[in-house]
Structure formats: structure tokens, C-alpha cells
Design a protein around this motif. Sequence first.
Motif, PDB file in Angstrom:
ATOM      1  N   THR A  83       2.238  19.349  -5.480  1.00 47.42           N
ATOM      2  CA  THR A  83       1.174  19.221  -4.491  1.00 47.42           C
ATOM      3  C   THR A  83       0.929  20.553  -3.784  1.00 47.42           C
ATOM      4  O   THR A  83      -0.216  20.994  -3.629  1.00 47.42           O
ATOM      5  CB  THR A  83       1.534  18.141  -3.458  1.00 47.42           C
ATOM      6  OG1 THR A  83       1.695  16.888  -4.133  1.00 47.42           O
ATOM      7  CG2 THR A  83       0.451  17.998  -2.400  1.00 47.42           C
ATOM      8  N   ALA A  84       2.003  21.198  -3.350  1.00 46.59           N
ATOM      9  CA  ALA A  84       1.873  22.476  -2.657  1.00 46.59           C
ATOM     10  C   ALA A  84       1.229  23.528  -3.560  1.00 46.59           C
ATOM     11  O   ALA A  84       0.368  24.295  -3.120  1.00 46.59           O
ATOM     12  CB  ALA A  84       3.245  22.951  -2.179  1.00 46.59           C
TER      13      ALA A  84
ATOM     14  N   VAL B 235     -12.127  17.235  -2.125  1.00 51.46           N
ATOM     15  CA  VAL B 235     -10.827  16.609  -2.373  1.00 51.46           C
ATOM     16  C   VAL B 235     -10.856  15.227  -1.734  1.00 51.46           C
ATOM     17  O   VAL B 235     -11.413  15.057  -0.646  1.00 51.46           O
ATOM     18  CB  VAL B 235      -9.683  17.450  -1.764  1.00 51.46           C
ATOM     19  CG1 VAL B 235      -8.352  16.700  -1.866  1.00 51.46           C
ATOM     20  CG2 VAL B 235      -9.578  18.799  -2.457  1.00 51.46           C
ATOM     21  N   THR B 236     -10.267  14.261  -2.408  1.00 46.48           N
ATOM     22  CA  THR B 236     -10.180  12.906  -1.855  1.00 46.48           C
ATOM     23  C   THR B 236      -8.732  12.603  -1.514  1.00 46.48           C
ATOM     24  O   THR B 236      -7.823  12.884  -2.300  1.00 46.48           O
ATOM     25  CB  THR B 236     -10.725  11.877  -2.860  1.00 46.48           C
ATOM     26  OG1 THR B 236     -12.109  12.148  -3.109  1.00 46.48           O
ATOM     27  CG2 THR B 236     -10.590  10.458  -2.330  1.00 46.48           C
ATOM     28  N   VAL B 237      -8.517  12.017  -0.334  1.00 47.47           N
ATOM     29  CA  VAL B 237      -7.169  11.676   0.128  1.00 47.47           C
ATOM     30  C   VAL B 237      -7.141  10.212   0.533  1.00 47.47           C
ATOM     31  O   VAL B 237      -7.942   9.773   1.376  1.00 47.47           O
ATOM     32  CB  VAL B 237      -6.737  12.557   1.320  1.00 47.47           C
ATOM     33  CG1 VAL B 237      -5.406  12.064   1.889  1.00 47.47           C
ATOM     34  CG2 VAL B 237      -6.628  14.018   0.897  1.00 47.47           C
ATOM     35  N   LEU B 238      -6.219   9.469  -0.046  1.00 48.49           N
ATOM     36  CA  LEU B 238      -5.975   8.078   0.349  1.00 48.49           C
ATOM     37  C   LEU B 238      -4.640   8.052   1.088  1.00 48.49           C
ATOM     38  O   LEU B 238      -3.591   8.343   0.511  1.00 48.49           O
ATOM     39  CB  LEU B 238      -5.918   7.164  -0.889  1.00 48.49           C
ATOM     40  CG  LEU B 238      -5.840   5.668  -0.595  1.00 48.49           C
ATOM     41  CD1 LEU B 238      -7.187   5.158  -0.100  1.00 48.49           C
ATOM     42  CD2 LEU B 238      -5.406   4.881  -1.828  1.00 48.49           C
TER      43      LEU B 238
ATOM     44  N   PHE C  24      -5.606  12.720  -3.990  1.00 42.63           N
ATOM     45  CA  PHE C  24      -4.204  12.565  -3.593  1.00 42.63           C
ATOM     46  C   PHE C  24      -4.000  11.170  -3.016  1.00 42.63           C
ATOM     47  O   PHE C  24      -4.608  10.806  -2.014  1.00 42.63           O
ATOM     48  CB  PHE C  24      -3.828  13.627  -2.555  1.00 42.63           C
ATOM     49  CG  PHE C  24      -3.842  15.024  -3.092  1.00 42.63           C
ATOM     50  CD1 PHE C  24      -2.758  15.527  -3.795  1.00 42.63           C
ATOM     51  CD2 PHE C  24      -4.952  15.836  -2.924  1.00 42.63           C
ATOM     52  CE1 PHE C  24      -2.767  16.810  -4.309  1.00 42.63           C
ATOM     53  CE2 PHE C  24      -4.980  17.125  -3.431  1.00 42.63           C
ATOM     54  CZ  PHE C  24      -3.874  17.621  -4.125  1.00 42.63           C
ATOM     55  N   LEU C  25      -3.133  10.399  -3.682  1.00 45.62           N
ATOM     56  CA  LEU C  25      -2.816   9.048  -3.227  1.00 45.62           C
ATOM     57  C   LEU C  25      -1.471   9.116  -2.504  1.00 45.62           C
ATOM     58  O   LEU C  25      -0.423   9.333  -3.129  1.00 45.62           O
ATOM     59  CB  LEU C  25      -2.753   8.080  -4.402  1.00 45.62           C
ATOM     60  CG  LEU C  25      -4.090   7.872  -5.129  1.00 45.62           C
ATOM     61  CD1 LEU C  25      -4.137   8.696  -6.408  1.00 45.62           C
ATOM     62  CD2 LEU C  25      -4.314   6.409  -5.444  1.00 45.62           C
TER      63      LEU C  25
ATOM     64  N   SER D 270       4.224  13.843   0.090  1.00 40.29           N
ATOM     65  CA  SER D 270       4.116  15.279  -0.186  1.00 40.29           C
ATOM     66  C   SER D 270       3.166  16.004   0.753  1.00 40.29           C
ATOM     67  O   SER D 270       3.418  17.149   1.146  1.00 40.29           O
ATOM     68  CB  SER D 270       3.680  15.507  -1.638  1.00 40.29           C
ATOM     69  OG  SER D 270       4.663  15.043  -2.533  1.00 40.29           O
ATOM     70  N   LEU D 271       2.056  15.365   1.131  1.00 35.16           N
ATOM     71  CA  LEU D 271       1.121  16.022   2.030  1.00 35.16           C
ATOM     72  C   LEU D 271       1.716  16.215   3.419  1.00 35.16           C
ATOM     73  O   LEU D 271       1.340  17.137   4.148  1.00 35.16           O
ATOM     74  CB  LEU D 271      -0.180  15.231   2.123  1.00 35.16           C
ATOM     75  CG  LEU D 271      -1.049  15.193   0.859  1.00 35.16           C
ATOM     76  CD1 LEU D 271      -2.258  14.295   1.080  1.00 35.16           C
ATOM     77  CD2 LEU D 271      -1.497  16.591   0.460  1.00 35.16           C
TER      78      LEU D 271
END
Length: 231
Positions: A75-76, A89-92, A143-144, A174-175
Motif C-alpha cells: 500500500t505504501a 482513488v476509491t477508498v472503502l 483500497f478496501l 494499511s492506510l
Amino acid sequence: MPDVVAQLVARPPGAPFGYVVTPNADHLVRIAREPRIRPLYDDAWMRLLDSRVVAQLGRMVGLPVPAVVPGSDLTARLVEQEIAPDEPVTVLGLEPAALARLVERTGLRRIAHHNPPMGFERDPGEFEAAVRFIEEHPARFTFLAVGSPRQCMVAHKVVERGRATGLGLCIGASLLFLTGEERRAPVPVQKVGLEWAWRLAQDPKRLARRYLVDSPAIIGLLRQEARSRKA
């Protein structure tokens, strides 16, 4: 890591939605205990071993072990080196405050964000909303970050429906390492396979059962796998 990143980056953004899973000891034990969730991992576009402990134990019992590619490191690497600040970017997942810190620390400016409520996987309406959000916000990388196996359930359903494009990364917390919400273990601790102990010390109430009660079952599972391969 370089090979994995190269494969992810080379995948056409308009390709049918696929997803990446990064199973660790906790995931593997859960799969053994709940076979119904195995297809969530079997049907992933890419599976990466996230655990140095599993790798070490696997080698000890004579199993062929793939290279370890931790989801947090992946992820990083993507956020810091491969995704441009103005790329969608999509983030759930993630609370609004954590999302604000993610924007501040990474410079990502075009984030489509949906944070489903706790227990959304058991609410048909909320689960549908999570799936539809990904379909309606196409991005090269989604990113889920809603935990296992929930994030895999969403990704799997998106693939089943066949309406979305791009690549989903089931990356758990991870985020939160990028936002500073959680601290990663020092690199030497990671390399000797003791990141789990570091995380346990940081959050014993939440992680004690996972690391001290549930995850040790991986030892028996790996031994069983080694015996079955020799039979």
C-alpha cells in the motif's frame, strides 16, 4: 515487491474488476475453520503472503513458501511512488478524520470515499451500498479497508456482478499506518517476524485473542499441509 508492483501497474485500468488479497496467519486459520469463505481468496486476481511468521514456519516444516509481500508495504509503495496526487482513488473504510489525515500526508486529492457502518456485511442494504459505491466510482486502484473477511466479501461481489473496472486491494489497516493512526514496528522487528508482538503491545485488548489464542493454530495447519504433500 518490485515484480508485484509491476504487475499491478501494468494491468489496464479499464480491465474488469479484480482484487488482491494478502492473507496472514489469522486469515488462513479462519479459512480452515470457515470453509465457506475460501472462495473469497481462491477467486482473487492475486494472492500475496502477508506473514513472515507463516513463511518461517512453512519453511521449517518443508513447505515451498512464496516471497512475503506485506499488504502495508505494498500500500505504501503504491501511494508514495505509483499513484499521482491528481489520480482518482476509491477508498472503502476509514473514519472522516483519518481520511483527512491521509489526504494531508499523501497529497492524494481525488479520493472517492465511503465508510460503511459497523456490521454492514450483515445488512443487505448497507452491503449493497458498499458494492454499488465501488461500481459507481471506478479507479485504477480501490483500497478496501474494512477488515477481513468483509473487504473480501465486497470485492468478490463486485467481481460477480461484473459491472466495475480497476483493481481492488484488500488491505485492512494499511492506510492507518500512512495516516499515523497506527504505528508500524521498526524495520528490524518486522524482518525477524515479530511485528505481531509489536502490534499486540500497541493494542492488547483488541489483538490478544487473535495472536495468542486463534493464530497459533496455524502451526498445526502447516504441519498437516506438509504431511498431505508427502502422502
